[in-house]
Structures are given as C-alpha cells and as structure tokens.
Design a protein around this motif. Structure first.
Motif, PDB file in Angstrom:
ATOM      1  N   GLN A 131      49.192  29.780  16.044  1.00  0.00           N
ATOM      2  CA  GLN A 131      49.833  28.590  15.845  1.00  0.00           C
ATOM      3  C   GLN A 131      49.060  27.518  15.204  1.00  0.00           C
ATOM      4  O   GLN A 131      47.692  27.685  15.154  1.00  0.00           O
ATOM      5  CB  GLN A 131      50.711  27.928  17.087  1.00  0.00           C
ATOM      6  N   ARG A 132      49.494  26.694  14.290  1.00  0.00           N
ATOM      7  CA  ARG A 132      48.693  25.589  13.599  1.00  0.00           C
ATOM      8  C   ARG A 132      49.432  24.315  13.536  1.00  0.00           C
ATOM      9  O   ARG A 132      50.517  24.398  13.152  1.00  0.00           O
ATOM     10  CB  ARG A 132      48.285  26.088  12.391  1.00  0.00           C
ATOM     11  N   ALA A 133      48.761  23.353  14.005  1.00  0.00           N
ATOM     12  CA  ALA A 133      49.504  21.994  13.999  1.00  0.00           C
ATOM     13  C   ALA A 133      49.580  21.713  12.403  1.00  0.00           C
ATOM     14  O   ALA A 133      48.814  21.925  11.552  1.00  0.00           O
ATOM     15  CB  ALA A 133      48.731  20.800  14.455  1.00  0.00           C
ATOM     16  N   ALA A 134      50.742  21.204  11.649  1.00  0.00           N
ATOM     17  CA  ALA A 134      51.116  20.872  10.495  1.00  0.00           C
ATOM     18  C   ALA A 134      50.366  19.686  10.025  1.00  0.00           C
ATOM     19  O   ALA A 134      50.189  18.788  10.710  1.00  0.00           O
ATOM     20  CB  ALA A 134      52.830  20.618  10.171  1.00  0.00           C
ATOM     21  N   LEU A 135      49.605  19.836   8.726  1.00  0.00           N
ATOM     22  CA  LEU A 135      48.971  18.471   8.354  1.00  0.00           C
ATOM     23  C   LEU A 135      49.799  17.341   8.227  1.00  0.00           C
ATOM     24  O   LEU A 135      51.127  17.632   7.589  1.00  0.00           O
ATOM     25  CB  LEU A 135      48.457  19.003   6.790  1.00  0.00           C
ATOM     26  N   THR A 136      49.372  16.265   8.378  1.00  0.00           N
ATOM     27  CA  THR A 136      50.313  14.995   8.352  1.00  0.00           C
ATOM     28  C   THR A 136      49.342  14.061   7.336  1.00  0.00           C
ATOM     29  O   THR A 136      48.412  14.226   7.086  1.00  0.00           O
ATOM     30  CB  THR A 136      50.551  14.254   9.631  1.00  0.00           C
ATOM     31  N   ARG A 137      50.160  12.824   6.862  1.00  0.00           N
ATOM     32  CA  ARG A 137      49.538  11.998   5.942  1.00  0.00           C
ATOM     33  C   ARG A 137      48.477  11.234   6.684  1.00  0.00           C
ATOM     34  O   ARG A 137      47.483  10.722   6.298  1.00  0.00           O
ATOM     35  CB  ARG A 137      50.733  10.945   5.497  1.00  0.00           C
ATOM     36  N   ASP A 139      46.469  12.765   8.791  1.00  0.00           N
ATOM     37  CA  ASP A 139      45.331  13.621   8.644  1.00  0.00           C
ATOM     38  C   ASP A 139      44.430  13.911   7.342  1.00  0.00           C
ATOM     39  O   ASP A 139      43.402  13.862   7.083  1.00  0.00           O
ATOM     40  CB  ASP A 139      45.780  15.283   9.049  1.00  0.00           C
ATOM     41  N   LYS A 140      45.364  13.658   6.278  1.00  0.00           N
ATOM     42  CA  LYS A 140      45.165  13.815   4.767  1.00  0.00           C
ATOM     43  C   LYS A 140      45.781  12.514   4.212  1.00  0.00           C
ATOM     44  O   LYS A 140      46.806  12.655   3.317  1.00  0.00           O
ATOM     45  CB  LYS A 140      45.433  15.105   4.221  1.00  0.00           C
ATOM     46  N   PRO A 141      45.040  11.336   4.261  1.00  0.00           N
ATOM     47  CA  PRO A 141      46.008  10.008   3.542  1.00  0.00           C
ATOM     48  C   PRO A 141      45.930   9.997   2.160  1.00  0.00           C
ATOM     49  O   PRO A 141      45.257  10.477   1.503  1.00  0.00           O
ATOM     50  CB  PRO A 141      44.936   8.778   4.140  1.00  0.00           C
ATOM     51  N   GLY A 142      47.155  10.001   1.755  1.00  0.00           N
ATOM     52  CA  GLY A 142      47.488   9.963   0.296  1.00  0.00           C
ATOM     53  C   GLY A 142      47.502  11.145  -0.263  1.00  0.00           C
ATOM     54  O   GLY A 142      47.489  11.247  -1.562  1.00  0.00           O
ATOM     55  N   VAL A 143      47.374  12.249   0.377  1.00  0.00           N
ATOM     56  CA  VAL A 143      47.688  13.472  -0.170  1.00  0.00           C
ATOM     57  C   VAL A 143      49.082  14.157   0.176  1.00  0.00           C
ATOM     58  O   VAL A 143      49.796  14.077   1.223  1.00  0.00           O
ATOM     59  CB  VAL A 143      46.741  14.494   0.493  1.00  0.00           C
ATOM     60  N   MET A 144      49.573  14.632  -1.134  1.00  0.00           N
ATOM     61  CA  MET A 144      50.896  15.337  -0.756  1.00  0.00           C
ATOM     62  C   MET A 144      50.909  16.954  -0.667  1.00  0.00           C
ATOM     63  O   MET A 144      52.049  17.670  -0.420  1.00  0.00           O
ATOM     64  CB  MET A 144      51.945  15.207  -1.973  1.00  0.00           C
ATOM     65  N   PHE A 145      49.914  17.461  -1.229  1.00  0.00           N
ATOM     66  CA  PHE A 145      49.601  18.913  -0.971  1.00  0.00           C
ATOM     67  C   PHE A 145      48.163  19.178  -0.863  1.00  0.00           C
ATOM     68  O   PHE A 145      47.305  18.695  -1.537  1.00  0.00           O
ATOM     69  CB  PHE A 145      50.039  19.709  -2.315  1.00  0.00           C
ATOM     70  N   PHE A 146      47.776  20.141   0.195  1.00  0.00           N
ATOM     71  CA  PHE A 146      46.582  20.459   0.386  1.00  0.00           C
ATOM     72  C   PHE A 146      46.121  21.896   0.409  1.00  0.00           C
ATOM     73  O   PHE A 146      46.990  22.503   1.195  1.00  0.00           O
ATOM     74  CB  PHE A 146      45.925  19.656   1.768  1.00  0.00           C
ATOM     75  N   SER A 155      38.334  23.463  -1.697  1.00  0.00           N
ATOM     76  CA  SER A 155      39.535  22.799  -1.126  1.00  0.00           C
ATOM     77  C   SER A 155      40.235  21.966  -2.571  1.00  0.00           C
ATOM     78  O   SER A 155      39.311  21.653  -3.426  1.00  0.00           O
ATOM     79  CB  SER A 155      39.372  21.794  -0.242  1.00  0.00           C
ATOM     80  N   VAL A 156      41.451  21.925  -2.498  1.00  0.00           N
ATOM     81  CA  VAL A 156      42.162  21.039  -3.548  1.00  0.00           C
ATOM     82  C   VAL A 156      43.075  20.156  -2.876  1.00  0.00           C
ATOM     83  O   VAL A 156      43.780  20.397  -2.079  1.00  0.00           O
ATOM     84  CB  VAL A 156      43.036  22.010  -4.556  1.00  0.00           C
ATOM     85  N   ALA A 157      43.056  18.810  -3.010  1.00  0.00           N
ATOM     86  CA  ALA A 157      43.967  17.651  -2.570  1.00  0.00           C
ATOM     87  C   ALA A 157      44.661  17.140  -3.751  1.00  0.00           C
ATOM     88  O   ALA A 157      44.015  16.485  -4.402  1.00  0.00           O
ATOM     89  CB  ALA A 157      43.211  16.875  -1.667  1.00  0.00           C
ATOM     90  N   LEU A 158      46.036  17.164  -3.752  1.00  0.00           N
ATOM     91  CA  LEU A 158      46.944  16.543  -4.625  1.00  0.00           C
ATOM     92  C   LEU A 158      47.233  15.263  -4.358  1.00  0.00           C
ATOM     93  O   LEU A 158      47.969  15.073  -3.259  1.00  0.00           O
ATOM     94  CB  LEU A 158      47.919  17.284  -5.014  1.00  0.00           C
ATOM     95  N   ALA A 159      47.022  14.250  -5.105  1.00  0.00           N
ATOM     96  CA  ALA A 159      47.602  12.819  -4.676  1.00  0.00           C
ATOM     97  C   ALA A 159      49.080  12.681  -4.591  1.00  0.00           C
ATOM     98  O   ALA A 159      49.809  13.312  -5.406  1.00  0.00           O
ATOM     99  CB  ALA A 159      46.845  11.902  -5.605  1.00  0.00           C
ATOM    100  N   GLN A 239      49.434  23.777   2.022  1.00  0.00           N
ATOM    101  CA  GLN A 239      50.712  23.027   2.799  1.00  0.00           C
ATOM    102  C   GLN A 239      51.055  21.927   1.991  1.00  0.00           C
ATOM    103  O   GLN A 239      50.159  21.031   1.872  1.00  0.00           O
ATOM    104  CB  GLN A 239      50.418  22.987   4.089  1.00  0.00           C
ATOM    105  N   GLY A 240      52.177  21.626   1.912  1.00  0.00           N
ATOM    106  CA  GLY A 240      52.850  20.442   1.426  1.00  0.00           C
ATOM    107  C   GLY A 240      52.999  19.351   2.348  1.00  0.00           C
ATOM    108  O   GLY A 240      53.118  19.693   3.852  1.00  0.00           O
ATOM    109  N   ILE A 241      52.521  18.206   2.186  1.00  0.00           N
ATOM    110  CA  ILE A 241      52.335  17.137   3.268  1.00  0.00           C
ATOM    111  C   ILE A 241      53.485  15.944   2.860  1.00  0.00           C
ATOM    112  O   ILE A 241      53.272  15.257   1.955  1.00  0.00           O
ATOM    113  CB  ILE A 241      50.910  16.522   3.266  1.00  0.00           C
TER     114      ILE A 241
END
Length: 243
Positions: A131-137, A139-146, A155-159, A239-241
């Motif tokens: 299991q893995r906890a889903a990423l949230t905002r 965890d990743k402020p301002g990111v919609m996909f990580f 790593s790639v983080a999409l604003a 994962q999309g956030i």
C-alpha cells in the motif's frame, strides 16, 4: 452516462486483464482544448484515470494464474482499477460480505487481503502486496502531477496553475523549471505527452494510465511515465494530485 463509457472497456486474453482509460471526450477536442490552455498560460486538465479520486491510498495486488499486478484506489461509491494496460472505474455493488465493485461482466470482489477479479474470459485470484498513501497538495504544494524514477534518481512536478514543470535529474543535482506544450492529450487512453515549448533544452514527458510499481520500493502508482532528456530516457511512475 455509465462508468463503462467514462473509462473505456476491459478485454481479456486468456485471463489477462486489459483496461481502457478515461474518455470524457474524443481525443481531437481534448488535444485542441489542451493546446488552448497552454497558449492561455493555464495548466491543462488531465485525464481522471491518472488520479486516485477521493481515495487516500493505493493498493497493490499480485494476481494469478496470469501473474498480473494490479493497482486499486477505493472511493466512497466506486473502485479505480489499473492494470499494466490501462484503467477502469467500477461502481460499488451490493453483496452480503466483503466489498464488490462491478460494471457489466467485469468485477472486483475484495475480502480483506484477498480479491477476486472476474472477466468474461476468466478469473484472477489476487493477494494484497502493498500500500502507499496517495500524494496530496499538502505533500506537494502547487503540484497537479508528480512522477519519479530511480537509477539515476529523477522527478518531474507539473504546476497546477500554469503549463510549467520542475525537472530534477541525477539525484537532484540538476534542477530546471521549464514551460511545456501538450503534443498529445488522449482522454480515452489516459495518455498525455508533453514537450519543451520552443525553448532549449529539448525534453519529452509521456504519461500513460496503468499500473506502475516503483523499481526500488515496489510502491503502487496509477501511471507509467517516461522522461526523455539530454539524449537519455528515464522510466518511472507518477500520480495526479487533486486540489
């Protein structure tokens, strides 16, 4: 609209589970809309097959006899299910025991750490593998996909607001923030391809909805991601956030 229409269908070869992606619209209008969003300096909308919905975690399942590895995310009224070939959303069904999710002849019946997946062509007996906890905002402020990968770490983080990405390579030693353009937005397949927006250096990020497992930790993700940059190709999971 039925869930089957929204997320595509499932076919089986032997007992191989094959799933389609999110399809709210046809690929051509989606591509046009995404291009317009980029030109207006707004982040595009991504296929929902890349997101967990309201689920707080992802579950990894190892299944036999086809040696399938599946990923699920359980929401209040449905289950999001990813195989190596795509994604599917199953509404919850009423059962006497356990939790059953079904659309037509496709079902996922969860009883604790065991699950039964039924298709018109056969069954898969599955066991919970992680299991893995889903990423949230948070965890990743301002990111919609990580997305991330290993060996070497990247790593790639999409604003969430503008068509820009932050790319880190070589275990974080190199970091770039760059604009991108959308070259493919296929909602039906749950596929997105991003490329450098008329600026150097060239890069490409391909995102495909489907079960993905971190090559080191084995943690489950709903998307496979390939980064092409600097003459190299990197593979990982993402994962999309949601807000």
């Amino acid at each position: 609209m039925k869930m089957l229409t929204a997320w595509g269908g499932v076919a089986a070869a032997g007992v191989l589970l094959v799933m389609g992606g999110c399809a709210a619209t046809s690929s051509s209008p989606a591509t046009s809309s995404a291009s317009q969003a980029s030109s207006d300096n707004r982040a595009p909308f991504f296929p929902s097959a890349l997101f967990p919905g309201s689920a707080q975690r992802f579950d990894a399942w190892h299944c036999s006899p086809a040696q399938q590895h599946l990923v699920t995310a359980t929401n209040a009224n449905d289950l999001r299910l990813w195989s190596l070939h795509g994604a599917w959303r199953l509404p919850q069904a009423v059962v006497a025991s356990g939790a059953r999710y079904q659309d037509g002849e496709i079902s996922f019946w969860n009883r604790g750490e065991k699950a039964l997946v039924e298709t018109p062509r056969g069954q898969l007996q599955c066991s919970l593998a992680g299991q893995r906890a889903a990423l949230t905002r948070d965890d990743k402020p301002g990111v919609m996909f990580f997305a991330r990968g290993n060996e070497p770490g990247w790593s790639v983080a999409l604003a969430h607001d503008t068509p820009t990405l932050t790319m880190q390579t070589n275990y974080g030693e190199e970091s770039l923030q760059l604009p991108y353009m959308v070259s493919v937005m296929d909602n039906e397949a749950g596929r997105v391809v991003l490329e450098s927006a008329d600026v150097a250096p060239f890069y490409r990020v391909r995102i495909d909805a489907g079960a993905c497992f971190d090559s080191m930790s084995g943690e489950p993700f709903p998307a496979r991601v390939t980064l092409t940059y600097g003459g190299e190709q990197y593979s990982g999971c993402g994962q999309g956030i949601a807000p």
